[in-house]
Design a protein around this motif. Structure first.
Motif, PDB file in Angstrom:
ATOM      1  N   HIS A   3      -1.598   2.044  -5.330  1.00 34.33           N
ATOM      2  CA  HIS A   3      -0.598   1.766  -4.303  1.00 34.33           C
ATOM      3  C   HIS A   3       0.811   1.919  -4.832  1.00 34.33           C
ATOM      4  O   HIS A   3       1.039   2.056  -6.025  1.00 34.33           O
ATOM      5  CB  HIS A   3      -0.807   0.355  -3.743  1.00 34.33           C
ATOM      6  CG  HIS A   3      -0.984  -0.663  -4.811  1.00 34.33           C
ATOM      7  ND1 HIS A   3       0.061  -1.231  -5.480  1.00 34.33           N
ATOM      8  CD2 HIS A   3      -2.104  -1.214  -5.329  1.00 34.33           C
ATOM      9  CE1 HIS A   3      -0.391  -2.089  -6.361  1.00 34.33           C
ATOM     10  NE2 HIS A   3      -1.702  -2.090  -6.297  1.00 34.33           N
ATOM     11  N   PRO A  52       3.648   6.516  -1.676  1.00 34.29           N
ATOM     12  CA  PRO A  52       2.282   6.035  -1.885  1.00 34.29           C
ATOM     13  C   PRO A  52       1.985   5.671  -3.341  1.00 34.29           C
ATOM     14  O   PRO A  52       0.904   5.184  -3.642  1.00 34.29           O
ATOM     15  CB  PRO A  52       1.436   7.233  -1.455  1.00 34.29           C
ATOM     16  CG  PRO A  52       2.274   8.407  -1.866  1.00 34.29           C
ATOM     17  CD  PRO A  52       3.707   7.969  -1.629  1.00 34.29           C
ATOM     18  N   ILE A  86       0.848  -1.198   0.000  1.00 32.14           N
ATOM     19  CA  ILE A  86       0.000   0.000   0.000  1.00 32.14           C
ATOM     20  C   ILE A  86       0.883   1.247   0.000  1.00 32.14           C
ATOM     21  O   ILE A  86       0.780   2.093  -0.882  1.00 32.14           O
ATOM     22  CB  ILE A  86      -0.939   0.012   1.230  1.00 32.14           C
ATOM     23  CG1 ILE A  86      -1.808  -1.238   1.220  1.00 32.14           C
ATOM     24  CG2 ILE A  86      -1.795   1.272   1.227  1.00 32.14           C
ATOM     25  CD1 ILE A  86      -2.513  -1.486   2.529  1.00 32.14           C
ATOM     26  N   CYS A  93      -4.989   5.143  -0.647  1.00 35.69           N
ATOM     27  CA  CYS A  93      -4.257   4.090  -1.350  1.00 35.69           C
ATOM     28  C   CYS A  93      -4.836   2.715  -1.033  1.00 35.69           C
ATOM     29  O   CYS A  93      -5.005   1.881  -1.925  1.00 35.69           O
ATOM     30  CB  CYS A  93      -2.763   4.124  -0.969  1.00 35.69           C
ATOM     31  SG  CYS A  93      -1.873   5.537  -1.620  1.00 35.69           S
ATOM     32  N   ASN A  94      -5.158   2.479   0.234  1.00 37.04           N
ATOM     33  CA  ASN A  94      -5.721   1.183   0.632  1.00 37.04           C
ATOM     34  C   ASN A  94      -7.116   0.992   0.046  1.00 37.04           C
ATOM     35  O   ASN A  94      -7.441  -0.065  -0.491  1.00 37.04           O
ATOM     36  CB  ASN A  94      -5.754   1.089   2.146  1.00 37.04           C
ATOM     37  CG  ASN A  94      -6.131  -0.300   2.628  1.00 37.04           C
ATOM     38  OD1 ASN A  94      -5.669  -1.303   2.093  1.00 37.04           O
ATOM     39  ND2 ASN A  94      -6.974  -0.365   3.632  1.00 37.04           N
TER      40      ASN A  94
END
Length: 136
Positions: free
Chosen positions: A135, A87, A73, A129-130
């Protein structure tokens, strides 16, 4: 080419920052191997990311602290003058307006030690991002 006198690895750039030695097995081990004066910043980053991503795995990937959930991630790493936060390029684009005061590149953000870490922004980026699958 430049060869590190400690580990013998070769790099394109002279005196390139990198991790020498055996890769640490945990994020805490990684932080403890860094210079003492930057450990508090790394622990702070670690705490921000643990709170933002409580249900993901922590691991070391690419010799950096990494948060993982079916894929990497985000990563972070300590350097002489900043924490590198990784990121990925889509996050840099998505948060571009809010990142103007920081040095960025394709998939990285530099948070200098002479400024407080922007905990709210780091949290938002990590969660984005998660949640989106974009990611590092």
């Amino acid at each position: 080419m430049w060869t590190c006198p400690k580990c013998g690895r070769s790099f394109k750039n002279q005196n390139q920052d990198h991790f020498c030695g055996k890769t640490p097995e945990t994020i805490d081990a990684y932080i403890l191997e860094q210079p003492e004066d930057i450990q508090k910043y790394l622990y702070q980053m670690h705490g921000i990311l643990q709170a933002a991503l409580p249900d993901v795995q922590e691991r070391i990937s690419w010799s950096m602290p990494t948060y993982w959930n079916q894929h990497n991630i985000v990563h972070f790493a300590g350097f002489k003058k900043h924490i590198g936060f990784y990121p990925g390029p889509q996050a840099i684009e998505m948060f571009e307006e809010r990142l103007k005061e920081y040095k960025t590149s394709k998939g990285a953000i530099q948070f200098p030690y002479n400024k407080p870490l922007p905990a709210e922004l780091i949290t938002e980026i990590a969660k984005w991002c998660n949640d989106t699958g974009n990611h590092a």
